[in-house]
Design an enzyme around this catalytic site. Structure first.
Site: not given
Ligand code: NAD
Ligand code: GLY
Length: 361
Positions: A185, A143, A121, A241, A227, A248, A237, A265, A252, A245
């Site tokens: 972003e 998130k 939890r 907030r 942010k 998005h 949100e 993404h 999405h 998006n």
């Molecule tokens: P990712 O996590 O898939 O990383 C991109 C690629 O880069 C992967 O292959 C990873 O292994 C590689 N990688 C990571 N660090 C590296 C480094 N330093 N050197 C070489 N390779 C490296 O993608 P991302 O763009 O980081 O994140 C996308 C995800 O984030 C999506 O799932 C999206 O939905 C999520 N997201 C979440 C929020 C949130 O608020 N929680 C906000 C925006 C996006």
């Molecule tokens: N990426 C959207 C949020 O964090 O609210």
């Protein structure tokens, strides 16, 4: 030099440290640990690059660090992969006081955070983002989620980390395509609430794409500051907030429609932002010149400015699962000008369809 920002959430406030080479500075981490034991969740790409440095630094500081190495890719942001984290946590007798460290991009951060929210939890959680996208966005704000075949990030929780450590040196190994995706972003903050930053980005986009560390440090810190302000004002949100998006809802739909991992993404968000800007123009809110500036900056980064041709009906069906739908009514983030976004129900399905038609090739 380390820049430190604060996410102000009362007793759940936490620092964001941004700097070069700070991944192996265990002194930033140890004050936040309840136990001298952590579990480091990472993936098969990031582990060979950065796990040893982090593990070595922690072990030198007397902290046992158990790695959990997951397969790499958006298509693995699933229940099955999440279960691998729970298997490792239980198998290693991790307790409520053990800290989970997410070392990687947004996929690892979102899954690691969700696992931390659920395990017993809630266990303490630290974000160590290693992509531009995760340093400017996903590691901040709490998130966490996994994907469902019918909708992206549909299963998750709000769960804040105790600390964010963004080491800019890790961006040296990031593939160009991923650096570009992260810029989607970054540009978002300029578009929704920071017009001065948008102008700075227009002037500095070449330095950023050339990985100039001073420019990257500024862009990451300014993005995180934006942010952090939004999250502090509206953690769960219920208002402002939602503006984070921008692009998005369309993005999405592109990710889900094409299959997770097909478009990155950030690429989907870039195309989605252009559809949202096109719709804003058709509503008479954004003028031609502003739309050209939006298109211009994404094009200069090398991000898509049009979406894939999935068909209007397919977009609308996928978008009907959006988390901003209220009482069955789709609400979209649209632009009134560069630097000013709103959540709006003003656009009819017909107008949305026309913007999709115009922007999807
Ligand atoms: P990712 O996590 O898939 O990383 C991109 C690629 O880069 C992967 O292959 C990873 O292994 C590689 N990688 C990571 N660090 C590296 C480094 N330093 N050197 C070489 N390779 C490296 O993608 P991302 O763009 O980081 O994140 C996308 C995800 O984030 C999506 O799932 C999206 O939905 C999520 N997201 C979440 C929020 C949130 O608020 N929680 C906000 C925006 C996006
Ligand atoms: N990426 C959207 C949020 O964090 O609210």
């Amino acid at each position: 030099m380390i820049q430190t920002l604060n996410v102000a959430l009362g007793e759940r406030s936490y620092p964001i440290h941004i700097g070069c080479g700070i991944l192996s500075d265990a002194g930033l981490i140890t004050p936040h640990l309840k136990q001298k034991k952590v579990v480091v969740v990472t993936n098969t790409t990031v582990a060979p690059l950065y796990l040893a440095a982090l593990q070595g630094a922690l072990e030198q500081a007397g902290v046992a660090a158990l790695p959990v190495i997951l397969p790499d890719g958006e298509q693995y942001k699933t229940w099955e992969t999440l279960n691998q984290i729970f298997d490792a946590l239980l198998g290693s007798h991790s307790e409520r006081g053990t800290t989970l460290i997410a070392l990687g991009g947004g996929v690892i951060g979102d899954m690691g955070g969700f696992a931390a929210a659920c395990y017993q939890r809630g266990m303490p959680f630290i974000q160590m983002p290693t992509t531009l996208l995760s340093q400017v966005d996903s590691s901040v704000g709490g998130k966490t989620a996994i994907n469902h075949p019918l909708g992206k990030n549909m299963i998750g929780a709000f769960y804040q980390p105790r600390l964010v450590v963004a080491d800019l040196s890790t961006l040296d190994t990031l593939p160009d395509r991923e650096l570009k995706a992260g810029m989607a972003e970054v540009i978002k903050y300029g578009l929704i609430r920071d017009p001065e930053f948008f102008s700075w980005l227009e002037a500095n986009v070449d330095r950023l794409m050339g990985r100039d560390k001073t420019a990257l440090a500024y862009a990451v810190a300014r993005s995180c500051a934006n942010k952090a302000e939004v999250v502090a004002a509206d953690e769960r949100e219920s208002g402002e907030r939602a503006l984070l998006n921008l692009g998005h809802t369309f993005g999405h739909a592109i990710e889900t429609g094409l299959g997770y991992g097909e478009w990155l993404h950030g690429e989907a968000v870039a195309a989605g932002t252009l559809i949202a800007a096109e719709l804003s123009l058709r509503l008479g809110w954004l003028d031609d010149k502003a739309l050209q500036r939006v298109e211009g900056i994404f094009a200069r980064v090398g991000l898509p400015v049009t979406g894939p041709r999935l068909g209007v009906a397919c977009y609308l069906e996928l978008m009907s699962h959006d988390k901003k739908v209220v009482d069955g009514k789709l609400r979209l983030v649209l632009l009134q000008s560069i630097g000013r976004a709103v959540v709006s129900e003003a656009a009819s399905d017909q107008l949305i369809g026309a913007a999709i038609e115009a922007r999807c090739t």
